[in-house]
Design a protein around this motif. Structure first.
Motif, mmCIF file in Angstrom:
data_model
loop_
_atom_site.group_PDB
_atom_site.id
_atom_site.type_symbol
_atom_site.label_atom_id
_atom_site.label_comp_id
_atom_site.label_asym_id
_atom_site.label_seq_id
_atom_site.Cartn_x
_atom_site.Cartn_y
_atom_site.Cartn_z
ATOM 1 N N SER A 136 3.152 -21.455 -32.262
ATOM 2 C CA SER A 136 1.888 -21.589 -33.008
ATOM 3 C C SER A 136 0.849 -22.375 -32.233
ATOM 4 O O SER A 136 1.147 -23.430 -31.656
ATOM 5 N N GLY A 137 -0.383 -21.841 -32.212
ATOM 6 C CA GLY A 137 -1.502 -22.528 -31.577
ATOM 7 C C GLY A 137 -1.723 -22.145 -30.129
ATOM 8 O O GLY A 137 -2.821 -22.381 -29.587
ATOM 9 N N ARG A 153 -9.343 -12.857 -27.231
ATOM 10 C CA ARG A 153 -8.527 -14.061 -27.089
ATOM 11 C C ARG A 153 -7.492 -14.054 -28.210
ATOM 12 O O ARG A 153 -7.831 -14.097 -29.389
ATOM 13 N N ILE A 154 -6.216 -13.984 -27.834
ATOM 14 C CA ILE A 154 -5.127 -13.841 -28.793
ATOM 15 C C ILE A 154 -4.528 -15.213 -29.095
ATOM 16 O O ILE A 154 -4.091 -15.924 -28.185
ATOM 17 N N GLU A 155 -4.517 -15.571 -30.375
ATOM 18 C CA GLU A 155 -3.878 -16.810 -30.824
ATOM 19 C C GLU A 155 -2.588 -16.457 -31.559
ATOM 20 O O GLU A 155 -2.564 -15.541 -32.387
ATOM 21 N N PHE A 171 -3.287 -13.107 -33.522
ATOM 22 C CA PHE A 171 -4.645 -12.938 -34.040
ATOM 23 C C PHE A 171 -5.617 -12.789 -32.892
ATOM 24 O O PHE A 171 -5.705 -13.644 -31.997
ATOM 25 N N ASP A 172 -6.363 -11.688 -32.906
ATOM 26 C CA ASP A 172 -7.369 -11.424 -31.876
ATOM 27 C C ASP A 172 -8.717 -11.963 -32.366
ATOM 28 O O ASP A 172 -9.322 -11.414 -33.286
ATOM 29 N N HIS A 173 -9.188 -13.045 -31.740
ATOM 30 C CA HIS A 173 -10.462 -13.640 -32.124
ATOM 31 C C HIS A 173 -11.628 -12.705 -31.841
ATOM 32 O O HIS A 173 -12.701 -12.841 -32.438
ATOM 33 N N GLY A 174 -11.449 -11.749 -30.940
ATOM 34 C CA GLY A 174 -12.529 -10.822 -30.622
ATOM 35 C C GLY A 174 -12.744 -9.754 -31.673
ATOM 36 O O GLY A 174 -13.878 -9.382 -31.975
ATOM 37 N N SER A 175 -11.667 -9.260 -32.247
ATOM 38 C CA SER A 175 -11.767 -8.171 -33.221
ATOM 39 C C SER A 175 -11.556 -8.622 -34.665
ATOM 40 O O SER A 175 -11.879 -7.888 -35.595
#
Length: 582
Positions: A136-137, A153-155, A171-175
């Motif tokens: 996580s993170g 950017r994948i989190e 989680f893809d911050h871009g999409s």
């Protein structure tokens, strides 16, 4: 773009679902069984995803049955050697079945997953590979796509036990897309990529949750907390079924509400299993599902992946503990976990044992003796699996779990009965109803599952089409055979000749027992289940809808067929004096 099917029951689909993001969906139209042998009325899908930034990532692969068509479809989208990263959400074979094929095409690909997932994967592909363990993170930056200008950017979010111990969300911050694999999924096959028709998929969404996520409700709540810390999610890209976008908040709130209800109170049963060993995971899910049906709290515990401190707490705090047989010669890490398990038990607990059917198990009686040496009471008779587990074995395990769950909630049930106002209790008891026996049957030969129950809360509910409702207690064994799309038979008992059938079907059956032993039945007369030879009439029904009540499911079914044996006889009637029990 829809690709022509490689076989009549298998097809592939490739669609854009967001900026620089494509799904490769493997559609398994007629698959009828999955995981704990619960029936699939609408098939299933296995979803994988391509994310193109400056670098390219593939999220999961597919089931091995799609090998001949999925790999060519992937090649149409991208040269496999141009895929930089494979994100493994978890290593269950239906999602990781083609990782070996991908490594053959691109041995330099970097595989990203949880530490546990990478350990499991080494045992699956039997070859070295480049890898990176994440938790996580932590993040993976794929860079900016040169055409769209979007940075991907994948989190990562750890989501253990949903429903395997190695699961991660991405989680893809871009999409704004969250990739969750099994969590929030459902077994539902259609050409519709997204959740445009929530009414069509809601029953399967709930059924999937009850079978696979409900036993890990505490873990679901932890995952939801981590999701709450993310920026806005616009799509949940699930591993099975349609992607959730059009009604996203509804599905998330369903998970939150259901998991909150299942996590109330501190008393629970810990059902242990060994990931990737025999049929331990599937059998444990069946037992846990049965416990949950009775309204008891349950927590699945992987003896391989749970650290010693957490394992001690989970075992020590449980009111009941269920364990599998383990390998006769466990490795050192597993031996340590077994020692921690045994040390965490205490005399006040109920304990149960089941065969993992791993091929080299410690004998079940030896395991039972080890875990009861401190004087614990038996939760249920040892669940012996003498052959490759079949439908009847899973049914017996589920029913054993339900019996345990009913025992754990006995005090709560009695308190609820006593809490009803006396006058109200007597007034409710004056509502009368007919007497019926509901029968249901699914599968054939070794996969056969069938059950029966006495019913009195039955009412005609519609004229056109002819329909009726049946109230089924949530902890009834037959409930699992009365999902949307399933068929059952309503046998109407006759007033002058019903006592023998009533006494037979009212008795408490041992888990897995044949409800129809000694009863005359007609097995090929109606779709859905046996017809009782001594019944006054029968109605063959198809479940159309299910309405959830506090302790019952209200089943609305369309009547497809029926007949009366004696037009002059009357239906048996049930009169109660109180309303707090049948």
């Amino acid at each position: 773009m829809v690709v022509a099917p490689s076989a009549p029951k298998l097809s592939l689909q490739c669609e854009a679902i967001g900026p620089d993001t494509t799904t490769l969906r493997s559609l398994d139209w007629d698959r009828s069984r999955f995981d704990i042998e619960f029936g699939l009325r609408n098939g299933t899908t296995y979803n994988a995803f391509l994310i193109r930034g400056e670098r390219t990532a593939l999220v999961d692969t597919s089931h091995a049955k799609f090998r001949e068509t999925w790999i060519p479809l992937l090649k149409e989208q991208i040269d496999p050697t141009a895929i930089d990263v494979l994100i493994v959400s978890h290593t269950e074979p239906d999602h990781s079945g083609l990782i070996g094929d991908l490594l053959d095409l691109n041995p330099d690909i970097e595989i990203v997953g949880s530490k546990v997932a990478l350990q499991f994967l080494k045992d699956q592909v039997h070859r070295p590979f480049q890898s990176r363990a994440v938790k996580s993170g932590e993040e993976l930056d794929l860079g900016i796509n040169p055409d769209s200008g979007v940075q991907h950017r994948i989190e990562f979010l750890s989501a253990p036990n949903l429903h395997w111990p190695d699961t991660i969300f991405s989680f893809d911050h871009g999409s704004g897309i969250l990739f969750t694999c099994d969590a929030f999924g459902l077994h539902y096959c259609s050409d519709e990529v997204f959740d445009r028709d929530p009414g069509a998929i809601a029953p399967d969404f709930r059924f999937y949750y009850d079978c696979l996520m409900g036993p890990n409700a505490r873990s679901v709540l932890q995952a939801l907390k981590r999701m709450d810390g993310l920026p806005e999610i616009n799509t949940i890209a699930v591993g099975h079924g349609p992607l959730l976008r059009d009604h996203l908040s509804h599905w998330i709130e369903d998970y939150r509400e259901w998991s909150g209800q299942r996590s109330k109170g501190e008393r629970y049963a810990a059902v242990c299993y060994l990931s990737q060993y025999g049929y331990s995971d599937r059998i444990s899910q069946a037992i846990a599902h049965g416990i949950g049906k009775a309204g008891a709290q349950v927590q699945l515990v992987d003896l391989r992946a749970t650290d010693a401190q957490e394992l001690t707490a989970l075992i020590g705090d449980a009111q009941a503990v269920v364990v599998p047989t383990w390998p006769a010669e466990p490795d050192s890490d597993l031996q340590t976990s077994i020692g921690t398990l045994l040390a965490g038990l205490h005399p006040k607990q109920l304990v149960g044992v089941y065969d993992a059917f791993g091929g080299n198990d410690e004998p079940i009686d030896a395991v039972a003796a080890q875990i009861t040496q401190q004087g614990q009471k038996q939760a249920f008779s040892p669940l012996r699996i003498k052959q490759l587990p079949q439908g009847s074995d899973y049914q017996r395990c589920e029913e054993s779990g339900t019996d345990l769950g009913q025992f754990l909630t006995k005090e709560k049930t009695i308190a609820a009965m006593k809490s009803l106002d006396g006058d109200l209790d007597k007034a409710l008891g004056r509502i009368s109803g007919g007497l019926y026996v509901v029968t249901a049957s699914q599968g054939e030969a070794d996969s056969l599952r069938r059950s029966a129950m006495v019913a009195s809360w039955v009412s005609q509910a519609s004229f056109s089409p002819p329909g009726l409702t049946v109230a089924v207690a949530k902890d009834r064994a037959i409930e699992a055979l009365m999902q949307v799309g399933d068929r059952f038979v309503l046998n109407v008992l006759r007033q002058d000749n019903h006592q023998t059938l009533l006494r037979h079907f009212l008795k408490r059956f041992p888990p897995g027992a044949d409800r129809f032993a000694g009863i005359n039945t007609l097995d090929d007369v109606a779709k859905g289940g046996p017809v009782l030879s001594d019944a006054l009439a029968f109605l063959s029904c198809r479940v159309e809808q299910r309405l959830e009540g506090p302790d019952h499911w209200i089943i609305y079914a369309v009547v497809e067929q029926g007949n009366v044996a004696d037009a002059e006889a009357a239906t048996a009637v049930h009169h109660r004096k109180v309303g707090n029990h049948y």
